[in-house]
Scaffold this active site. Structure first.
Site, PDB file in Angstrom:
ATOM      1  N   LYS B 102      -8.406   0.134  -4.426  1.00  0.00           N
ATOM      2  CA  LYS B 102      -7.319   1.119  -4.415  1.00  0.00           C
ATOM      3  C   LYS B 102      -7.796   2.551  -4.585  1.00  0.00           C
ATOM      4  CE  LYS B 102      -6.324   0.096  -9.223  1.00  0.00           C
ATOM      5  NZ  LYS B 102      -7.257  -1.036  -9.308  1.00  0.00           N
ATOM      6  N   GLU B 187      -9.290  -2.583 -21.235  1.00  0.00           N
ATOM      7  CA  GLU B 187     -10.658  -2.068 -21.297  1.00  0.00           C
ATOM      8  C   GLU B 187     -10.898  -1.365 -22.630  1.00  0.00           C
ATOM      9  OE1 GLU B 187     -12.708  -2.188 -18.529  1.00  0.00           O
ATOM     10  OE2 GLU B 187     -11.185  -3.119 -17.262  1.00  0.00           O
ATOM     11  N   LYS B 202      -1.858   3.200  -6.847  1.00  0.00           N
ATOM     12  CA  LYS B 202      -1.062   2.220  -6.096  1.00  0.00           C
ATOM     13  C   LYS B 202       0.193   2.876  -5.532  1.00  0.00           C
ATOM     14  CE  LYS B 202      -2.807  -1.518  -9.023  1.00  0.00           C
ATOM     15  NZ  LYS B 202      -2.556  -2.254 -10.269  1.00  0.00           N
TER      16      LYS B 202
END
Lengths: 410, 410
Positions: B102, B187, B202
């Site tokens: 992406k 993360e 996105k």
């Protein structure tokens, strides 16, 4: 491409508008390629909302059939005959067929697909299920990579409208049905909508594609929503459930079940928030997991959009492909694959009936929750097989007690 | 068809399995047509879960580029470089490109589409948005007939997981984030997920396609979810709202807004029941109305399914078409198009602050509801423009008061 349009009702008018009135977006660019050459109507002299040139109108299907220039025929008519014969004739005359007619598709899917193959034409029917939701296309695409083992759907706007209204306004079935009829949302004979015949045809089409065999309306177990009462609705609200009229089919090791019945969904389930004329379809693939598709299940523009989408597919694809083959051997296990907790309400007149009903339930299932109010027993059972519950319900009904029951799907 | 696969991480492994291990359904039939000839990895000697023949592995992209037999390259690598250069090189060498990346798609979509056209190859990126949801394909199909004026989506599993957990378990942001990090859902640096950069890319891709112009990450207003507190969550529950991290873009008369921000949805909204790793995308077309697509937004199999779907499209379509052209002139109105009721919570230390804050709110908006609890003010405003609220929030923050606010989308 020159095409013919059969029918100038709601869907036909919508299709005509999208193609000829540039309401759309990119389709306008393809304009020169699409030309509605003939429109079949019953009565050419009838006054219409839409101003269609008299030269286009015809009441003779043969005229369309014999016109070599017409490459595709759009069926925007809802009956079984002459529609089925016309579809066969069109394909035998090497014309592509696009249809919104779920009755013909569900009953004759296998024959029509074979006829398309034999005549090297396309047979497309996106608009026959779920209105504007691109479910047929999505199902075909998903099937290229996945095995699909489950389909769930809310596929009828009228019954969904009735259940939503009963729930939100605390009203009885007959009362809301009457209003829906007055508003034109429900037919004078509401049977197709509230007894499952409409949904069943749609589920038959989806299940046939998903499971690779021709499943028909008659293979699907149907139970209506006429028995649900105001007191049931109150109880669902207390329990955190929402009642929906669900189409549900499941495949397990070459055996399948397909049902149309009222079920209880958790209010946390996405499907529990699908209201009024909206439809939703869930499919489960072995690789992709669950996919859901939501949109308008009926109406002029949404359905016409699906029809025109099929037409664009034909225009853009000179060769046939993505052929669906319904050659799998599957066994219909009727209700045998479904099981779950069940909600059951029984109306009772006295203590003797109360004891008798409780005994019957006890023999069948361990009870998880029970409430008794006025002259009604409400029960939530432990996991039960669908046929066990159906049998119990039948025996209670045979005693003359009114009841309602529904599987809890979560 | 012979192809190359770049990367053997989660998505690459999933793609390899679907193609080579017959996990799938119909794709098995196409087996002879697909042959993974080369797999690019950084370290050929690394031990892998999947048993890939050593002959397939290479650490040289040039080897793939120069192989005339390889017709398509699948990019299952996540970075910006060398991925972007490799994509250009592949297309210049007449190879189709399929990518799940992406970052590269959102930043260079226009250039990459033009390069595909110049070299008569396909550039497909279904897997770059929404994991297994067929949203790119569905958007392209819808656009053939419709103008699309609105996109809404829940497109990040990590932030959705955090908000779901905070809501259902009444916990604070930092606490749930820490758990998500320990579980491997978030993360060590959670910024991409909780500050909107992942979702923004996105939304940039979807909005570019929908509105016909190249909209990039930098064109999108982003606000994170770090400020939401346990007390906000309790209040949302009382008010019947659910907080979701929403990607939202809207086109109005050649002008658009695109935002990623926490918003409040009615608990009756379908999207309010989308939890954990599931994604949902809503698109609104002028003819078809609203369509929604729901499925797994990430994960090996769902994402690999999308990649392999693109590959099948290339195999089944010898000619390029459905070209996307990003040639429209549109104006970015930043926040100007959005408006709505707003929820606002401000922490206060004393009565003086209380009065001051109330005055500031009063000057800006009529208040619809107000609650004061302990040392917090909770307000629901009347309809306000987004930039007005942002300005108010900035002024309150500048005074040193902690706050959280969210548009109510219903």
């Amino acid at each position: 491409m020159k095409i013919a349009l059969l029918g100038m009702g709601t869907v036909g008018t919508g299709v005509y508008e999208i193609i000829n009135e540039e309401k759309g977006n990119y389709f306008a660019n393809a304009q020169e390629k699409v030309n509605i050459k003939k429109v079949l109507v019953r009565d050419k002299t009838k006054k219409r909302k839409l101003d269609v040139s008299e030269d286009l109108l015809t009441d003779s299907f043969d005229e369309i059939l014999e016109d070599q220039e017409i490459e595709a025929v759009i069926f925007a008519m809802g009956g079984m005959e002459p529609e089925y014969s016309y579809m066969k004739d069109a394909m035998r005359n090497k014309k592509h067929v696009i249809t919104a007619n779920k009755a013909v598709v569900s009953e004759y899917l296998d024959t029509l697909l074979k006829l398309a193959e034999e005549n090297n034409v396309m047979f497309l029917f996106e608009a026959s299920v779920g209105g504007g939701i691109p479910i047929i296309t999505s199902l075909k695409e998903t099937l290229k990579i996945n095995r699909i083992d489950e389909i769930k759907g809310i596929l009828n706007g009228t019954s969904n409208f009735i259940l939503s209204k009963m729930s939100s306004e605390g009203r009885d079935f007959d009362d809301v049905l009457k209003e829906a009829q007055e508003l034109g949302f429900a037919e004078a004979d509401p049977s197709a909508d509230v007894d499952g015949f409409d949904v069943s045809r749609k589920l038959a089409i989806l299940s046939s594609l998903a499971f690779g065999c021709h499943i028909k309306d008659e293979d699907i177990y149907k139970r209506g929503i006429r028995e649900v009462s105001k007191s049931d609705m109150e109880m669902f609200d207390n329990l955190g459930y929402v009642l929906k009229y669900l189409a549900h089919s499941k495949m397990d090791d070459g055996k399948y079940c397909a049902t149309v019945e009222p079920v209880l969904l958790s209010s946390k389930n996405i499907m529990s928030n699908v209201n009024e004329e909206f439809n939703i379809v869930s499919i489960h693939g072995n690789i992709i997991g669950e996919l859901q598709f939501y949109g308008k299940g009926a109406g002029k523009n949404a359905t016409a959009n699906a029809v025109v989408g099929d037409l664009l597919y034909i225009i853009n694809n000179s060769e046939r492909r993505d052929d669906i083959i319904l050659d799998k051997t599957v066994e219909n296990k009727k209700l045998d694959i479904f099981q779950g907790k069940y909600y059951l309400r029984v109306d009772i007149k006295n203590h003797e009936e109360f004891k008798k009903i409780i005994d019957m339930i006890d023999e069948t299932s361990r009870v998880k929750k029970m409430m008794v109010e006025k002259s009604q027993i409400f029960v939530v059972t432990e996991e039960l097989r669908a046929y066990t519950v159906n049998d119990l319900a039948q025996r209670i009904a045979d005693m003359g007690n009114e009841l309602f029951y529904a599987r809890i799907v979560q």
